[in-house]
Structures are given as C-alpha cells and as structure tokens.
Design a protein around this motif. Structure first.
Motif, PDB file in Angstrom:
ATOM      1  N   LYS A  41       0.837  -1.210   0.000  1.00 43.59           N
ATOM      2  CA  LYS A  41       0.000   0.000   0.000  1.00 43.59           C
ATOM      3  C   LYS A  41       0.872   1.260   0.000  1.00 43.59           C
ATOM      4  O   LYS A  41       0.607   2.200  -0.742  1.00 43.59           O
ATOM      5  CB  LYS A  41      -0.913  -0.003   1.232  1.00 43.59           C
ATOM      6  CG  LYS A  41      -1.867   1.189   1.277  1.00 43.59           C
ATOM      7  CD  LYS A  41      -2.608   1.281   2.607  1.00 43.59           C
ATOM      8  CE  LYS A  41      -1.702   1.796   3.703  1.00 43.59           C
ATOM      9  NZ  LYS A  41      -2.433   2.133   4.953  1.00 43.59           N
ATOM     10  N   LYS A  79       0.291   9.783  -3.193  1.00 40.83           N
ATOM     11  CA  LYS A  79      -0.822  10.259  -2.370  1.00 40.83           C
ATOM     12  C   LYS A  79      -0.301  10.801  -1.029  1.00 40.83           C
ATOM     13  O   LYS A  79      -0.707  11.891  -0.590  1.00 40.83           O
ATOM     14  CB  LYS A  79      -1.810   9.112  -2.128  1.00 40.83           C
ATOM     15  CG  LYS A  79      -2.847   9.392  -1.040  1.00 40.83           C
ATOM     16  CD  LYS A  79      -3.603   8.112  -0.677  1.00 40.83           C
ATOM     17  CE  LYS A  79      -4.311   8.265   0.659  1.00 40.83           C
ATOM     18  NZ  LYS A  79      -4.973   7.019   1.096  1.00 40.83           N
ATOM     19  N   TYR A  80       0.608  10.062  -0.403  1.00 40.56           N
ATOM     20  CA  TYR A  80       1.140  10.496   0.897  1.00 40.56           C
ATOM     21  C   TYR A  80       1.953  11.788   0.772  1.00 40.56           C
ATOM     22  O   TYR A  80       1.876  12.657   1.648  1.00 40.56           O
ATOM     23  CB  TYR A  80       1.990   9.383   1.519  1.00 40.56           C
ATOM     24  CG  TYR A  80       1.162   8.196   1.960  1.00 40.56           C
ATOM     25  CD1 TYR A  80       0.261   8.305   3.016  1.00 40.56           C
ATOM     26  CD2 TYR A  80       1.270   6.970   1.315  1.00 40.56           C
ATOM     27  CE1 TYR A  80      -0.506   7.217   3.426  1.00 40.56           C
ATOM     28  CE2 TYR A  80       0.509   5.874   1.714  1.00 40.56           C
ATOM     29  CZ  TYR A  80      -0.383   6.012   2.774  1.00 40.56           C
ATOM     30  OH  TYR A  80      -1.152   4.934   3.168  1.00 40.56           O
ATOM     31  N   ARG A 100       2.283   1.614  -3.526  1.00 45.54           N
ATOM     32  CA  ARG A 100       1.272   1.949  -4.528  1.00 45.54           C
ATOM     33  C   ARG A 100       0.760   3.373  -4.358  1.00 45.54           C
ATOM     34  O   ARG A 100       0.473   4.067  -5.349  1.00 45.54           O
ATOM     35  CB  ARG A 100       0.108   0.952  -4.428  1.00 45.54           C
ATOM     36  CG  ARG A 100      -0.952   1.125  -5.522  1.00 45.54           C
ATOM     37  CD  ARG A 100      -2.053   0.092  -5.389  1.00 45.54           C
ATOM     38  NE  ARG A 100      -2.756   0.187  -4.112  1.00 45.54           N
ATOM     39  CZ  ARG A 100      -2.734  -0.747  -3.174  1.00 45.54           C
ATOM     40  NH1 ARG A 100      -2.036  -1.857  -3.348  1.00 45.54           N
ATOM     41  NH2 ARG A 100      -3.405  -0.582  -2.029  1.00 45.54           N
ATOM     42  N   GLU A 101       0.664   3.846  -3.121  1.00 44.84           N
ATOM     43  CA  GLU A 101       0.069   5.154  -2.852  1.00 44.84           C
ATOM     44  C   GLU A 101       1.102   6.200  -2.428  1.00 44.84           C
ATOM     45  O   GLU A 101       0.784   7.162  -1.733  1.00 44.84           O
ATOM     46  CB  GLU A 101      -1.011   5.017  -1.777  1.00 44.84           C
ATOM     47  CG  GLU A 101      -2.125   4.048  -2.167  1.00 44.84           C
ATOM     48  CD  GLU A 101      -3.193   3.918  -1.085  1.00 44.84           C
ATOM     49  OE1 GLU A 101      -3.076   4.601  -0.040  1.00 44.84           O
ATOM     50  OE2 GLU A 101      -4.137   3.141  -1.288  1.00 44.84           O
TER      51      GLU A 101
END
Length: 364
Positions: A37, A44-45, A40-41
């Motif tokens: 996660k 986003k963070y 993949r993200e």
C-alpha cells in the motif's frame, strides 16, 4: 541552545550504540500488504504532506552552490569570479581613500549586470514562445526539427524531486543573470509542482516544472535524452523503494550529455533520523516508513558507489559527511550523517566500457 560541529568522527562506542539501536528498531517489520500500500500510494502520501505543510516545512538550500558549484555554467563561473574580483577592487579602492585622502571614481557594482540583464530580458521573450523560429540563433544555426522547453539553452539542469522549490529558487536566483541556462524540475506529487509554479519567483522563461514519476520507466521526459549538463538528486532517492533505485539511476544517466554531472546528497547510515524510528516502522533493511506514510532509506558510501558506477558513471566524489548537533539545554547529542557524491558521464564510450569492466572486477 543548539550548536553544530562538522566532520565529527564517531567513537567505537557511539557507532556500536547506533548499530544496536537500528537492530532493535528493525526487529519488527511492517506487514507485506501494508508495504504494498505504501508503495502503490506513495504520491498520495506526499501530496497530503505538501497540502498540510505547503512550502513551510523545509528551509531553502542556500548551501547548494557551495557544495555543488557544478550547477553554474562555465560562463557563469567566469562571471562570478570577475564579479568577486571587481568587488575586491572596489573594497581596495575604498580602503585607499582613507590612506591617501583621495578617491578616484569607482563604478557602481550594478554596472557589472547591465549586459546580463539585457540578455536575460531577451531570453524571456524567446523562451516564452517555443514556436518562434525567427530568432538570430536559429537563423545562424541548423533548423531544429522539434522544439521543447529549454531548447534554446546551452546549459541545462534537472532537479529530480523538487518538492516545494527549496532548491529551485536558490538556483533560479543564481541563474537570473545567466540567460544561456535553463532549469527543469519535477516531482511526482502534483501538489508540490503547483507550489513551485505559483511561487512569485518562478520564471517560465528559465524554468519548467512538471509532474513526473521517475520510477515509471515508460514515462517520457519533456526533453530528449542526452542533453542535460547537471542532474540534482538531493534527498530524493531515499524515498524510493530500494528495489527500484538502480533503474531510476540508470534512466537518469541516459539524460546526461557526455561530461554531464549527477550531483547526489542523501541520508547516511545511522543518521539520527534512522535512530529515532520506533519498532514496527521498518519496511526492510535500513528502509522505514514515517507516521505520515512517506518513506526513507539510509545509504552507505559503498552502496552509492556501486549504484552509480553500474549506471556507467565515473565517480568524482563520494564521501560521508558526519556532523554533531548538541542541544545544551537538554544535554542531547545527535549525529547527522549524509552521503554526498558527484558522478560524471564519460566523454567517450571507451571510457564507459572500461569503467564497467573495472566495476565488475571489483565485485569479484
């Protein structure tokens, strides 16, 4: 009150304590599905990070030119030396005024910028319209079949992972009297790129900020391979998964022109940041995730050497920078450890091949 001491060597006891701390905080690793996660993200963070902190979290890196003078073009280095020489002359003349009670007319320092300022204005008009092929430069030289941002420049810099612009704007301030230079800067957090482009000091005539994921090997850059004089990779590679770092460095190597330089600075092994991680934040060996979801790896000098040499770059500098921060009030000592390197693309393929052979032999 804090003070910093440079180039501090650790005692055997301090190094052993750091090694023990890292062993403790990496004993429990993040579950595999959670690691997937975070990978993949990742963007986003970082977008959340810049949404919260905007451009207030990091300080401007005004030390860049001191550590990496390669950022300046040859012409600009010459101009900087001339300016320093002229300023020394002004100071000497002023000193002589008092000793001789007479002072000749000394030209104002701003007169040294007249020619550059005019050139900069001309560059602004040219770079703002990439479709303009009627400039004198194009009339004299061969017709370009394809134009791109910075295509008229003779010295090009790329900063990878520009964040909110803490390197971008110190560099732009230095380049403002160097119209032949152009700065590209990218980040895979779109929020960071927007912060750069909305900054009052952003100049589209001399800078192009764009969103880019350096881990996506199929994603093209907005300029051709082999045209960059300098790539700046400062506290960026550490945020990338270790399994993907080599591919990233290989791709960046392709962007450099022969003789071009890749300038690197990042976290070193046993930096205070690594020692502060709690149990359960370790993703893999020397790779951690912070509470906000962003990640950090901690390098050794040997790892850095191996990675850049495998990308067919010649090592010009590779050092570990130890610094000691002491908080006198709290009686706390904190070691900062960074790895800094300069790596050059060989001028000729024969050098390139020789470098690869020597690297392979050293690994046997």
């Amino acid at each position: 009150m804090c003070y910093i001491r440079d180039h501090m060597q650790w005692s055997n006891e301090e190094e052993e304590a750091a090694r023990k701390k890292v062993k403790e905080n990496s004993a429990v690793q993040v579950l595999l599905e959670e690691q997937v996660k975070f990978e993949r993200e990742a963007s986003k963070y970082w977008n959340i990070f810049y949404k919260i902190h905007k451009n207030k979290f990091f300080k401007d890196r005004n030390w860049l030119l001191r550590e990496f003078p390669e950022i300046l073009s040859f012409d600009q280095k010459t101009e900087e030396k001339a300016r320093e020489s002229s300023w020394d002359h002004v100071k000497n003349s002023a000193t002589n005024c008092f000793s001789r009670m007479y002072c000749p007319n000394v030209p104002e320092e701003k007169s040294h910028y007249v020619k550059s300022s005019g050139s900069s204005e001309g560059q602004s008009k040219t770079e703002s319209d990439f479709s303009n092929l009627d400039s004198e430069k194009h009339k004299k030289g061969p017709m370009k079949t394809e134009l791109f941002p910075g295509s008229n420049a003779s010295f090009r810099i790329l900063e990878v992972g520009c964040g909110a612009g803490n390197s971008v704007f110190p560099i732009l301030n230095t380049l403002q009297n160097s119209p032949e230079s152009f700065l590209y800067c990218c980040d895979f957090a779109s929020g960071a790129v927007e912060l750069v482009k909305s900054h009052s000091s952003y100049r589209a005539a001399q800078c192009f900020a764009f969103v880019h994921d350096v881990c996506d090997d199929g994603l093209p850059y907005p300029f051709p391979d082999g045209i960059l004089d300098v790539i700046l990779l400062v506290f960026v590679l550490s945020s990338i998964h270790p399994d993907r770092m080599q591919d990233v460095v290989n791709r960046l190597s392709n962007l450099l022109k022969p003789g071009g330089m890749l300038l690197f600075r990042d976290y070193g092994r046993y930096d205070k940041t690594q020692l502060r991680f709690k149990k359960g934040r370790c993703l893999s060996e020397n790779f951690y995730v912070r509470g906000d979801g962003t990640r950090a790896y901690f390098f050794t000098k040997g790892e850095v050497h191996s990675m850049f040499c495998k990308a067919s770059l010649d090592e010009k500098q590779n050092l570990v920078d130890h610094r000691l921060q002491v908080n006198r009030k709290k009686q706390v000592k904190m070691h900062r450890v960074w790895v800094q390197g300069k790596f050059q693309k060989p001028l000729h393929q024969t050098q390139n091949s020789s470098n690869m052979v020597s690297t392979l032999l050293s690994q046997d």
